[in-house]
Design a protein around this motif. Structure first.
Motif, PDB file in Angstrom:
ATOM      1  N   GLU A   8       0.875  -1.114  -0.014  1.00 56.42           N
ATOM      2  CA  GLU A   8      -0.065   0.044   0.013  1.00 56.42           C
ATOM      3  C   GLU A   8       0.683   1.247   0.126  1.00 56.42           C
ATOM      4  N   ASN A   9       0.737   2.229  -0.871  1.00 58.75           N
ATOM      5  CA  ASN A   9       1.459   3.437  -1.002  1.00 58.75           C
ATOM      6  C   ASN A   9       0.544   4.364  -1.172  1.00 58.75           C
ATOM      7  N   PRO A  10       0.879   5.754  -0.471  1.00 54.05           N
ATOM      8  CA  PRO A  10       0.071   6.953  -0.967  1.00 54.05           C
ATOM      9  C   PRO A  10       0.426   7.544  -2.021  1.00 54.05           C
ATOM     10  N   CYS A  11      -0.215   8.303  -2.710  1.00 57.64           N
ATOM     11  CA  CYS A  11       0.197   9.191  -3.940  1.00 57.64           C
ATOM     12  C   CYS A  11       0.396  10.619  -3.316  1.00 57.64           C
ATOM     13  N   GLN A  12       0.790  11.531  -4.408  1.00 54.86           N
ATOM     14  CA  GLN A  12       1.357  12.476  -3.945  1.00 54.86           C
ATOM     15  C   GLN A  12       0.253  13.838  -3.396  1.00 54.86           C
ATOM     16  N   TYR A  13      -1.046  13.666  -3.423  1.00 49.02           N
ATOM     17  CA  TYR A  13      -2.161  14.462  -3.230  1.00 49.02           C
ATOM     18  C   TYR A  13      -2.713  14.183  -1.979  1.00 49.02           C
TER      19      TYR A  13
ATOM     20  N   TYR B  24       9.290   4.054  -9.020  1.00 48.12           N
ATOM     21  CA  TYR B  24      10.813   3.657  -8.954  1.00 48.12           C
ATOM     22  C   TYR B  24      11.485   3.996  -7.695  1.00 48.12           C
ATOM     23  N   GLU B  25      10.979   5.290  -7.169  1.00 47.28           N
ATOM     24  CA  GLU B  25      11.781   5.693  -5.669  1.00 47.28           C
ATOM     25  C   GLU B  25      10.899   4.791  -4.767  1.00 47.28           C
ATOM     26  N   ARG B  26       9.595   4.555  -4.805  1.00 45.86           N
ATOM     27  CA  ARG B  26       8.911   3.967  -3.650  1.00 45.86           C
ATOM     28  C   ARG B  26       9.371   2.463  -3.934  1.00 45.86           C
ATOM     29  N   LEU B  27       9.577   1.771  -4.643  1.00 44.26           N
ATOM     30  CA  LEU B  27      10.066   0.445  -4.905  1.00 44.26           C
ATOM     31  C   LEU B  27      11.494   0.197  -4.616  1.00 44.26           C
ATOM     32  N   THR B  28      12.281   1.183  -4.636  1.00 44.21           N
ATOM     33  CA  THR B  28      13.660   1.262  -4.452  1.00 44.21           C
ATOM     34  C   THR B  28      13.924   1.495  -2.823  1.00 44.21           C
ATOM     35  N   TYR B  29      13.157   2.145  -2.419  1.00 45.87           N
ATOM     36  CA  TYR B  29      13.367   2.567  -0.996  1.00 45.87           C
ATOM     37  C   TYR B  29      11.847   2.105  -0.192  1.00 45.87           C
ATOM     38  N   PRO B  30      11.535   0.799   0.090  1.00 43.83           N
ATOM     39  CA  PRO B  30      10.484   0.415   0.720  1.00 43.83           C
ATOM     40  C   PRO B  30      10.553   0.742   2.339  1.00 43.83           C
ATOM     41  N   GLU B  31      11.485   0.840   2.925  1.00 46.52           N
ATOM     42  CA  GLU B  31      11.498   1.197   4.257  1.00 46.52           C
ATOM     43  C   GLU B  31      11.280   2.721   4.587  1.00 46.52           C
ATOM     44  N   MET B  32      11.221   3.846   3.643  1.00 48.69           N
ATOM     45  CA  MET B  32      11.046   4.788   3.602  1.00 48.69           C
ATOM     46  C   MET B  32       9.611   5.162   3.460  1.00 48.69           C
ATOM     47  N   THR B  33       9.066   4.296   2.319  1.00 49.38           N
ATOM     48  CA  THR B  33       7.938   4.697   1.986  1.00 49.38           C
ATOM     49  C   THR B  33       6.889   3.842   3.193  1.00 49.38           C
ATOM     50  N   ALA B  34       7.296   2.736   3.515  1.00 49.94           N
ATOM     51  CA  ALA B  34       6.329   2.437   4.786  1.00 49.94           C
ATOM     52  C   ALA B  34       6.475   3.405   6.032  1.00 49.94           C
ATOM     53  N   THR B  35       7.790   4.084   6.049  1.00 52.87           N
ATOM     54  CA  THR B  35       7.715   5.221   7.324  1.00 52.87           C
ATOM     55  C   THR B  35       6.685   6.044   7.256  1.00 52.87           C
ATOM     56  N   ILE B  36       6.264   6.593   5.798  1.00 51.03           N
ATOM     57  CA  ILE B  36       5.547   7.631   5.660  1.00 51.03           C
ATOM     58  C   ILE B  36       4.094   7.165   5.608  1.00 51.03           C
ATOM     59  N   GLU B  37       3.996   5.883   4.959  1.00 47.68           N
ATOM     60  CA  GLU B  37       2.649   5.241   4.785  1.00 47.68           C
ATOM     61  C   GLU B  37       1.986   5.021   6.193  1.00 47.68           C
TER      62      GLU B  37
END
Length: 337
Positions: free
Chosen positions: A2-7, A90-103
């Motif tokens: 699960e990932n958030p979009c930019q808006y 690409y960024e979200r798949l490359t840095y999943p730990e940062m993506t998860a931190t925000i999500e």
């Protein structure tokens, strides 16, 4: 995944398995374009079936390498089709730990004290975001969020965490300084409605919140920033212009933006007690601020000599390691007379 979009914190989903839909590429020399010619096509769209996120990441990396990071693609699962920029994917798949931190909101707020220079009493605290699950530098997290299109979600969640900390820890009558990213606020009345609802939910006095423009963003549209500041002020909050003297925070813009407070860039604070050029600039800031009835805060104060010189100059408030470091708990200021 699960990932958030930019808006404004809206979530999208990156399926573990699915289809990447790429419209006809302008770059006919692209290695991916040649690959896509060999897979299923529907009209002007090329469909790439992937069986894992690692496989999808490889496709996204190829697009980035071919200079197509601004290409809008779509991710199709069994239940939905959602658009996303190649760079964000690409960024979200490359840095999943940062993506998860925000999500997941895996961060907390530390508080750094701000004092009245007149009597050394606590004026308030600045709320500073700190990740909790990974060793991630906050600046790195914000930089990643910008690249991944997650800056609006991070900014929104950070604001909520700060308001919550104000309600839980900071006494009534003391201010809470909260950073915000102007680039995440497209339409102030709409984008800030979430923040205002949080303030009401936690029963926080709006007059005890100070929203300050973060120093990492250069502002080209001053009129837009002015509308953002006015929206905060209309709701009863105060606004601050950060790092005056550096970047976009010039003295000339003080009269245009008329914030309640200005924070002087720390580069003008270091050794201010013995640097005549810095002293001249600081005196100019004080003169202009007094004319506009704007309070002045010196940040990045690390020595008693800096603290005392700024007090004699007439700076209203002080912040820095000499006074107190950021902490998850309230602390007494350590500066002494």
């Amino acid at each position: 995944m699960e990932n958030p979009c930019q808006y404004c914190g809206t979530s999208i989903s990156i399926p573990e398995k699915g289809t990447l839909i790429v419209k006809s590429l302008d770059n006919k020399a692209s290695s991916l374009y040649r690959t896509l010619l060999e897979v299923e096509s529907q009209g002007t769209n090329h469909l790439f079936q992937y069986e894992s996120l690692q496989e999808l990441k490889g496709v996204a990396a190829t697009l980035v390498e071919d200079g197509l990071e601004e290409q809008l693609v779509s991710l199709k699962s069994a239940t939905s089709t959602q658009p996303i920029l190649v760079q964000h994917l690409y960024e979200r798949l490359t840095y999943p730990e940062m993506t998860a931190t925000i999500e997941e909101g895996w961060f907390t707020t530390h508080l750094q004290p701000i004092v009245h220079l007149s009597d050394h009493s606590i004026f308030g605290y600045e709320a500073l975001l700190r990740p909790t699950h990974y060793e991630i530098n906050p600046m790195q997290l914000f930089s990643f969020a910008q690249r991944a299109g997650l800056h609006s979600m991070l900014d929104q969640k950070a604001r909520e965490e700060a308001v919550k900390k104000k309600a839980e820890l900071i006494p009534k009558g003391q201010k809470c300084f909260i950073n915000f990213l102007p680039s995440t606020i497209y339409a102030p009345e709409h984008c800030l409605s979430h923040t205002f609802s949080i303030v009401n939910r936690y029963n926080v006095n709006p007059a005890e919140l100070v929203f300050e423009v973060v120093e990492t963003e250069a502002i080209d549209d001053v009129d837009h920033l002015k509308r953002i500041l006015r929206t905060y002020q209309t709701f009863g909050m105060e606004v601050a212009l950060d790092d005056v003297g550096a970047g976009f925070s010039t003295l000339e813009r003080l009269s245009l933006l008329t914030p309640q407070l200005v924070k002087i860039d720390r580069s003008f604070i270091t050794d201010c007690h013995q640097d005549e050029s810095k002293q001249q600039f600081l005196k100019e800031v004080i003169d202009i601020a007094n004319q506009l009835e704007i309070s002045v805060l010196g940040e990045g104060i690390e020595t008693k000599e800096e603290y005392e010189w700024l007090k004699q100059l007439g700076v209203h408030y002080a912040q820095g390691y000499y006074i107190g470091k950021p902490s998850p708990y309230l602390m007494e200021a350590i500066a002494t007379q």
